[in-house]
Design a protein around this motif. Structure first.
Motif, short mmCIF file in Angstrom:
data_model
loop_
_atom_site.label_atom_id
_atom_site.label_comp_id
_atom_site.label_asym_id
_atom_site.label_seq_id
_atom_site.Cartn_x
_atom_site.Cartn_y
_atom_site.Cartn_z
N TYR A 1 0.87 -1.18 0.00
CA TYR A 1 0.00 0.00 0.00
C TYR A 1 0.90 1.23 0.00
O TYR A 1 1.91 1.28 0.69
CB TYR A 1 -0.92 0.04 1.23
CG TYR A 1 -1.84 1.25 1.20
CD1 TYR A 1 -2.99 1.24 0.42
CD2 TYR A 1 -1.52 2.41 1.91
CE1 TYR A 1 -3.81 2.36 0.35
CE2 TYR A 1 -2.34 3.52 1.85
CZ TYR A 1 -3.48 3.49 1.06
OH TYR A 1 -4.29 4.61 0.98
N GLY A 2 0.52 2.24 -0.79
CA GLY A 2 1.25 3.50 -0.81
C GLY A 2 2.71 3.35 -1.18
O GLY A 2 3.58 3.98 -0.56
N ASP A 3 2.99 2.52 -2.16
CA ASP A 3 4.35 2.31 -2.65
C ASP A 3 5.26 1.61 -1.64
O ASP A 3 6.48 1.60 -1.79
CB ASP A 3 5.01 3.63 -3.08
CG ASP A 3 4.30 4.28 -4.26
OD1 ASP A 3 3.80 3.53 -5.12
OD2 ASP A 3 4.23 5.52 -4.29
N VAL A 4 4.69 1.03 -0.60
CA VAL A 4 5.46 0.24 0.35
C VAL A 4 4.99 -1.21 0.24
O VAL A 4 3.79 -1.48 0.32
CB VAL A 4 5.29 0.73 1.80
CG1 VAL A 4 6.13 -0.10 2.76
CG2 VAL A 4 5.64 2.21 1.91
N SER A 5 5.93 -2.12 0.04
CA SER A 5 5.60 -3.54 -0.08
C SER A 5 6.09 -4.29 1.15
O SER A 5 7.17 -3.99 1.69
CB SER A 5 6.24 -4.13 -1.35
OG SER A 5 5.69 -3.52 -2.51
N TYR A 6 5.31 -5.28 1.56
CA TYR A 6 5.60 -6.03 2.78
C TYR A 6 5.66 -7.53 2.49
O TYR A 6 4.98 -8.03 1.60
CB TYR A 6 4.51 -5.80 3.83
CG TYR A 6 4.26 -4.36 4.17
CD1 TYR A 6 5.00 -3.70 5.14
CD2 TYR A 6 3.24 -3.64 3.52
CE1 TYR A 6 4.76 -2.37 5.46
CE2 TYR A 6 2.99 -2.32 3.83
CZ TYR A 6 3.75 -1.68 4.80
OH TYR A 6 3.50 -0.37 5.11
N SER A 7 6.45 -8.22 3.31
CA SER A 7 6.43 -9.67 3.35
C SER A 7 6.14 -10.07 4.80
O SER A 7 6.85 -9.62 5.71
CB SER A 7 7.76 -10.25 2.89
OG SER A 7 7.76 -11.66 3.01
N THR A 8 5.13 -10.89 5.00
CA THR A 8 4.70 -11.26 6.35
C THR A 8 4.73 -12.76 6.51
O THR A 8 4.20 -13.50 5.68
CB THR A 8 3.28 -10.73 6.63
OG1 THR A 8 3.25 -9.31 6.47
CG2 THR A 8 2.84 -11.09 8.04
N THR A 9 5.35 -13.22 7.59
CA THR A 9 5.33 -14.63 7.94
C THR A 9 4.60 -14.79 9.27
O THR A 9 4.48 -13.84 10.05
CB THR A 9 6.74 -15.20 8.07
OG1 THR A 9 7.46 -14.48 9.08
CG2 THR A 9 7.49 -15.09 6.75
N ALA A 10 4.10 -15.99 9.52
CA ALA A 10 3.28 -16.22 10.71
C ALA A 10 3.70 -17.50 11.43
O ALA A 10 4.12 -18.47 10.80
CB ALA A 10 1.80 -16.32 10.33
N GLN A 11 3.57 -17.47 12.75
CA GLN A 11 3.79 -18.66 13.56
C GLN A 11 2.73 -18.68 14.67
O GLN A 11 2.54 -17.69 15.38
CB GLN A 11 5.18 -18.66 14.20
CG GLN A 11 5.43 -19.86 15.10
CD GLN A 11 6.72 -19.76 15.89
OE1 GLN A 11 7.37 -18.71 15.87
NE2 GLN A 11 7.09 -20.82 16.58
N ASN A 12 2.06 -19.81 14.84
CA ASN A 12 1.08 -19.96 15.92
C ASN A 12 1.78 -20.35 17.21
O ASN A 12 2.67 -21.22 17.22
CB ASN A 12 0.03 -21.01 15.56
CG ASN A 12 -0.94 -20.52 14.51
OD1 ASN A 12 -1.12 -19.31 14.34
ND2 ASN A 12 -1.58 -21.43 13.81
N ILE A 13 1.38 -19.70 18.30
CA ILE A 13 1.98 -19.93 19.61
C ILE A 13 0.91 -20.35 20.60
O ILE A 13 -0.18 -19.75 20.66
CB ILE A 13 2.67 -18.64 20.11
CG1 ILE A 13 3.79 -18.22 19.15
CG2 ILE A 13 3.23 -18.83 21.52
CD1 ILE A 13 4.34 -16.85 19.44
N THR A 14 1.19 -21.38 21.37
CA THR A 14 0.31 -21.79 22.45
C THR A 14 1.02 -21.57 23.77
O THR A 14 2.25 -21.50 23.83
CB THR A 14 -0.11 -23.26 22.30
OG1 THR A 14 1.08 -24.08 22.27
CG2 THR A 14 -0.90 -23.48 21.01
N GLY A 15 0.25 -21.46 24.84
CA GLY A 15 0.81 -21.29 26.17
C GLY A 15 0.81 -19.87 26.67
O GLY A 15 0.99 -19.64 27.88
N LEU A 16 0.60 -18.90 25.79
CA LEU A 16 0.50 -17.50 26.22
C LEU A 16 -0.90 -17.16 26.71
O LEU A 16 -1.07 -16.45 27.70
CB LEU A 16 0.85 -16.56 25.06
CG LEU A 16 2.31 -16.29 24.73
CD1 LEU A 16 2.40 -15.38 23.51
CD2 LEU A 16 3.03 -15.65 25.91
N LEU A 17 -1.88 -17.66 25.99
CA LEU A 17 -3.28 -17.33 26.23
C LEU A 17 -4.03 -18.61 26.57
O LEU A 17 -3.99 -19.58 25.80
CB LEU A 17 -3.87 -16.68 24.97
CG LEU A 17 -5.34 -16.28 24.96
CD1 LEU A 17 -5.59 -15.16 25.97
CD2 LEU A 17 -5.75 -15.81 23.56
#
Length: 224
Positions: free
Chosen positions: A183-199
């Motif tokens: 968006y707005g001439d800015v490009s992103y790369s996003t990775t994800a990891q699921n975490i248990t034990g916090l909530l």
């Protein structure tokens, strides 16, 4: 869990002593409960909404600023509230960082494809939305952003959370963010990891008595 390119750049800057000058942190997040905080925010009625997404402190620093997270939010389908008007009292959270309970930094709503007017539609028909809290206190300054994400009913149903709305809201946001966005001439790369034990899973203490699965998704966002 991290973008190889983003991790390499951060490591290289650290090697040359540039990390502190650019405000690059070296930790994903601190567990709020370790510092006396909570993974539920305070909705003002004795209950709270789960902080079910964390944007890692190892994300690019520009992403973690107020302007940066707004641009990123727009890249993944959210924007500022309708006419920048917030109805209702802001919620607060204690992230165990020494700041105690602090009001949400900002709230973003699903924009239905229009950053200018779409959130007004969300305010009417419902949809996804999230609140942001920044972990930056003296006891745990990760810079990470903790998000309370949920999907809500239309205004005619008083914007109550839909059944299973915390898990649904989290999963939608993650699916919209993972991979490459821009968006707005800015490009992103996003990775994800699921975490248990916090909530803790379940509905104990959760607003609207809606059960959730206890999964927190950690997003690491790099600018490409």
């Amino acid at each position: 869990m991290y973008s190889p390119r983003g991790t390499f750049i951060v490591a290289l800057m650290s090697f040359f002593g540039l990390g502190s000058a650019l405000n690059i942190r070296s930790i994903t997040y601190y567990d709020p409960t370790a510092g006396g905080g909570s993974m539920l925010d305070n909705a003002g009625d004795g209950y709270g909404e789960p902080l079910n997404v964390i944007i890692s402190g190892l994300s690019f620093p520009d992403v973690l600023t107020d302007d940066g997270i707004l641009n990123y939010a727009r890249a993944i389908g959210f924007s500022t509230e309708c006419l920048r008007i917030h109805s209702g009292n802001p919620q607060s959270a204690d992230l165990g960082d020494g700041n105690g309970y602090v009001n949400q930094t900002v709230e973003f709503r699903e924009d239905y494809g229009s950053v200018d007017a779409g959130t007004c539609l969300e305010s009417v028909i419902g949809g996804n939305h999230f609140r942001i809290y920044r972990q930056n206190g003296p006891l745990a300054n990760s810079g990470a952003l903790f998000l309370a994400v949920s999907k809500e009913e239309p205004a005619t149903d008083n914007h109550h959370i839909v059944p299973d709305g915390y898990d649904i809201g989290r999963d939608e946001l993650v699916s919209w963010g993972v991979g490459q966005t821009s968006y707005g001439d800015v490009s992103y790369s996003t990775t994800a990891q699921n975490i248990t034990g916090l909530l803790a899973p379940g509905s104990a203490g959760v607003n609207h008595d809606i059960s959730q699965d206890g999964i927190v998704t950690l997003l690491t966002v790099t600018i490409i």
